[in-house]
Motif scaffolding. Structure first.
Motif, PDB file in Angstrom:
ATOM      1  N   LEU A  55       0.830  -1.222  -0.191  1.00  0.00           N
ATOM      2  CA  LEU A  55       0.051  -0.089   0.115  1.00  0.00           C
ATOM      3  C   LEU A  55       0.902   1.172  -0.157  1.00  0.00           C
ATOM      4  O   LEU A  55       0.427   2.284  -0.720  1.00  0.00           O
ATOM      5  CB  LEU A  55      -0.975  -0.013   1.240  1.00  0.00           C
ATOM      6  N   THR A  56       1.783   1.377   0.838  1.00  0.00           N
ATOM      7  CA  THR A  56       2.896   2.508   0.874  1.00  0.00           C
ATOM      8  C   THR A  56       3.573   2.663  -0.680  1.00  0.00           C
ATOM      9  O   THR A  56       3.415   3.847  -1.126  1.00  0.00           O
ATOM     10  CB  THR A  56       4.088   2.006   1.732  1.00  0.00           C
ATOM     11  N   LEU A  57       3.739   1.640  -1.208  1.00  0.00           N
ATOM     12  CA  LEU A  57       4.655   1.848  -2.556  1.00  0.00           C
ATOM     13  C   LEU A  57       3.431   2.286  -3.561  1.00  0.00           C
ATOM     14  O   LEU A  57       3.832   3.095  -4.529  1.00  0.00           O
ATOM     15  CB  LEU A  57       5.103   0.340  -2.986  1.00  0.00           C
ATOM     16  N   GLU A  58       2.306   1.608  -3.474  1.00  0.00           N
ATOM     17  CA  GLU A  58       1.414   1.850  -4.338  1.00  0.00           C
ATOM     18  C   GLU A  58       1.179   3.652  -4.181  1.00  0.00           C
ATOM     19  O   GLU A  58       0.950   4.368  -5.424  1.00  0.00           O
ATOM     20  CB  GLU A  58      -0.092   1.303  -4.280  1.00  0.00           C
ATOM     21  N   TYR A  59       0.981   4.135  -3.125  1.00  0.00           N
ATOM     22  CA  TYR A  59       0.757   5.601  -2.927  1.00  0.00           C
ATOM     23  C   TYR A  59       1.892   6.322  -3.289  1.00  0.00           C
ATOM     24  O   TYR A  59       1.579   7.073  -4.090  1.00  0.00           O
ATOM     25  CB  TYR A  59       0.392   5.660  -1.534  1.00  0.00           C
ATOM     26  N   LEU A  60       2.948   5.981  -2.910  1.00  0.00           N
ATOM     27  CA  LEU A  60       4.277   6.846  -3.544  1.00  0.00           C
ATOM     28  C   LEU A  60       4.336   6.911  -4.944  1.00  0.00           C
ATOM     29  O   LEU A  60       4.594   7.846  -5.732  1.00  0.00           O
ATOM     30  CB  LEU A  60       5.452   6.118  -2.949  1.00  0.00           C
ATOM     31  N   VAL A  61       4.066   5.603  -5.551  1.00  0.00           N
ATOM     32  CA  VAL A  61       4.081   5.743  -7.016  1.00  0.00           C
ATOM     33  C   VAL A  61       3.307   6.480  -7.635  1.00  0.00           C
ATOM     34  O   VAL A  61       3.582   7.411  -8.638  1.00  0.00           O
ATOM     35  CB  VAL A  61       4.030   4.104  -7.813  1.00  0.00           C
ATOM     36  N   ASP A  62       1.840   6.477  -7.356  1.00  0.00           N
ATOM     37  CA  ASP A  62       0.899   7.549  -7.834  1.00  0.00           C
ATOM     38  C   ASP A  62       1.568   9.016  -7.434  1.00  0.00           C
ATOM     39  O   ASP A  62       0.940   9.792  -8.469  1.00  0.00           O
ATOM     40  CB  ASP A  62      -0.369   7.311  -7.007  1.00  0.00           C
ATOM     41  N   ILE A  63       1.788   9.238  -6.324  1.00  0.00           N
ATOM     42  CA  ILE A  63       2.222  10.578  -5.974  1.00  0.00           C
ATOM     43  C   ILE A  63       3.391  11.159  -6.644  1.00  0.00           C
ATOM     44  O   ILE A  63       3.358  12.250  -7.597  1.00  0.00           O
ATOM     45  CB  ILE A  63       2.704  10.802  -4.455  1.00  0.00           C
ATOM     46  N   LEU A  64       4.367  10.182  -7.014  1.00  0.00           N
ATOM     47  CA  LEU A  64       5.543  10.773  -7.911  1.00  0.00           C
ATOM     48  C   LEU A  64       5.176  10.691  -9.287  1.00  0.00           C
ATOM     49  O   LEU A  64       5.692  11.652 -10.031  1.00  0.00           O
ATOM     50  CB  LEU A  64       6.732   9.728  -7.721  1.00  0.00           C
ATOM     51  N   ARG A  65       4.317   9.926  -9.652  1.00  0.00           N
ATOM     52  CA  ARG A  65       3.944   9.761 -11.265  1.00  0.00           C
ATOM     53  C   ARG A  65       3.285  10.994 -11.561  1.00  0.00           C
ATOM     54  O   ARG A  65       3.534  11.610 -12.524  1.00  0.00           O
ATOM     55  CB  ARG A  65       3.067   8.738 -11.480  1.00  0.00           C
ATOM     56  N   SER A  66       2.477  11.576 -10.702  1.00  0.00           N
ATOM     57  CA  SER A  66       1.709  12.969 -10.971  1.00  0.00           C
ATOM     58  C   SER A  66       2.677  14.089 -11.188  1.00  0.00           C
ATOM     59  O   SER A  66       2.490  15.217 -11.573  1.00  0.00           O
ATOM     60  CB  SER A  66       0.847  13.231  -9.790  1.00  0.00           C
ATOM     61  N   ARG A  67       4.037  13.926 -10.750  1.00  0.00           N
ATOM     62  CA  ARG A  67       4.967  14.775 -10.962  1.00  0.00           C
ATOM     63  C   ARG A  67       5.766  14.759 -12.233  1.00  0.00           C
ATOM     64  O   ARG A  67       6.809  15.193 -12.466  1.00  0.00           O
ATOM     65  CB  ARG A  67       6.021  15.058  -9.910  1.00  0.00           C
ATOM     66  N   HIS A  68       5.360  13.956 -13.301  1.00  0.00           N
ATOM     67  CA  HIS A  68       5.801  13.472 -14.692  1.00  0.00           C
ATOM     68  C   HIS A  68       7.395  13.424 -14.720  1.00  0.00           C
ATOM     69  O   HIS A  68       8.103  14.003 -15.339  1.00  0.00           O
ATOM     70  CB  HIS A  68       5.643  14.823 -15.419  1.00  0.00           C
ATOM     71  N   PRO A  69       7.703  12.414 -14.029  1.00  0.00           N
ATOM     72  CA  PRO A  69       9.161  11.806 -14.181  1.00  0.00           C
ATOM     73  C   PRO A  69       9.195  11.160 -15.643  1.00  0.00           C
ATOM     74  O   PRO A  69       7.963  10.928 -16.192  1.00  0.00           O
ATOM     75  CB  PRO A  69       9.332  10.957 -12.998  1.00  0.00           C
ATOM     76  N   ALA A  70      10.460  11.067 -15.891  1.00  0.00           N
ATOM     77  CA  ALA A  70      10.732  10.235 -17.335  1.00  0.00           C
ATOM     78  C   ALA A  70      10.280   8.661 -17.021  1.00  0.00           C
ATOM     79  O   ALA A  70       9.659   8.094 -17.841  1.00  0.00           O
ATOM     80  CB  ALA A  70      12.069  10.327 -17.551  1.00  0.00           C
ATOM     81  N   SER A  71      10.646   8.078 -15.891  1.00  0.00           N
ATOM     82  CA  SER A  71      10.248   6.724 -15.499  1.00  0.00           C
ATOM     83  C   SER A  71      10.149   6.586 -14.019  1.00  0.00           C
ATOM     84  O   SER A  71      10.674   7.411 -13.374  1.00  0.00           O
ATOM     85  CB  SER A  71      11.021   5.588 -16.141  1.00  0.00           C
ATOM     86  N   ILE A  72       9.306   5.446 -13.491  1.00  0.00           N
ATOM     87  CA  ILE A  72       9.299   5.115 -12.031  1.00  0.00           C
ATOM     88  C   ILE A  72       9.842   3.739 -11.972  1.00  0.00           C
ATOM     89  O   ILE A  72       8.941   3.088 -12.399  1.00  0.00           O
ATOM     90  CB  ILE A  72       8.229   5.623 -11.479  1.00  0.00           C
ATOM     91  N   GLY A  73      10.781   3.356 -11.093  1.00  0.00           N
ATOM     92  CA  GLY A  73      10.989   1.995 -10.742  1.00  0.00           C
ATOM     93  C   GLY A  73      11.219   1.737  -9.410  1.00  0.00           C
ATOM     94  O   GLY A  73      11.163   3.044  -8.584  1.00  0.00           O
ATOM     95  N   VAL A  74      11.094   0.603  -8.961  1.00  0.00           N
ATOM     96  CA  VAL A  74      11.212   0.334  -7.409  1.00  0.00           C
ATOM     97  C   VAL A  74      12.176  -0.764  -7.141  1.00  0.00           C
ATOM     98  O   VAL A  74      12.283  -1.613  -7.627  1.00  0.00           O
ATOM     99  CB  VAL A  74      10.043  -0.444  -7.037  1.00  0.00           C
TER     100      VAL A  74
END
Ligand code: PRP
Length: 197
Positions: A122-141
């Motif tokens: 749940l923490t990770l899902e939330y973080l990915v959503d938040i960071l994605r809204s900031r328009h990075p080139a990509s998001i990995g974990v």
């Protein structure tokens, strides 16, 4: 070091040297170091020539992040977030509050979230959503540990150290009541240590 000494050292790390509250060592210092090296090599290859920002999630990820970033042989920036999940009883609710946000801008940059453990996800899902809204080139974990038995959402780390059983683990950054983070290995806590707390 001859093989006898090496075997003795291994025994020591496996148990004798463990603090009293640790039932057994699940992942030794050497096993972790080997894995972190492999993860660093894979990340180095995948992010060659890319503008990479490692985002460490406080506090559990600090040791893994410090070791991992030194195994990444391409330039990286590092930043941190601190989050707290609103618990419902003993389980996470999926609602996460940001206690410390990033200092760096991540727009058009490649982001790798660094976590010590993925549990419900749940923490990770939330973080990915938040960071994605900031328009990075990509998001990995990148996560050192994964407890797939506990997963509530469909999320899989791109770089994973170890899948582990649903045991109470501490050390190498992971805590119980803020203790044990400095243990160099990942150990299973004795039930007495958390039942009495
Ligand atoms: C841990 C871990 C993750 C989260 C994973 O942090 O570092 O951030 O829990 O759990 P989840 O997959 O169920 O959401 P914790 O809240 O223990 O804080 P800490 O890192 O400061 O110890």
């Amino acid at each position: 070091m001859d093989s006898t000494n090496s075997a003795l050292l291994y025994e020591t790390e496996r148990g004798v040297d463990a603090v009293d509250d640790v039932q057994r060592v699940l992942l030794s210092e050497e096993e972790i170091a080997r894995k972190v090296k492999q993860l660093g090599a894979a990340i180095t290859e995948d992010y060659q020539g890319k503008d990479l920002v490692l985002v460490g999630i406080l506090k559990g990820a600090i040791i893994f992040l410090a070791d991992l970033m030194r195994e990444i042989k391409t330039p990286v920036n590092v930043d941190f977030m601190a989050v707290s999940s609103y618990a419902e009883g003993t389980t996470s609710s999926g609602v996460v509050r940001i206690l410390k946000d990033l200092d760096l801008s991540i727009e058009n940059r490649h982001i790798l979230i660094v976590e010590d453990i993925v549990d419900t996800g749940l923490t990770l899902e939330y973080l990915v959503d938040i960071l994605r809204s900031r328009h990075p080139a990509s998001i990995g974990v990148a996560a050192l540990l994964d407890k797939p038995d506990r997963r509530l959402v469909d999320i899989i780390p791109d770089y994973l150290g170890f899948s582990i059983p649903d045991e109470f683990v501490v050390g190498y950054g992971l805590d119980f009541a803020e203790q044990y983070r400095s243990l160099p290995y990942v150990g299973i806590l004795k039930p007495d240590a958390y039942q009495d707390a």
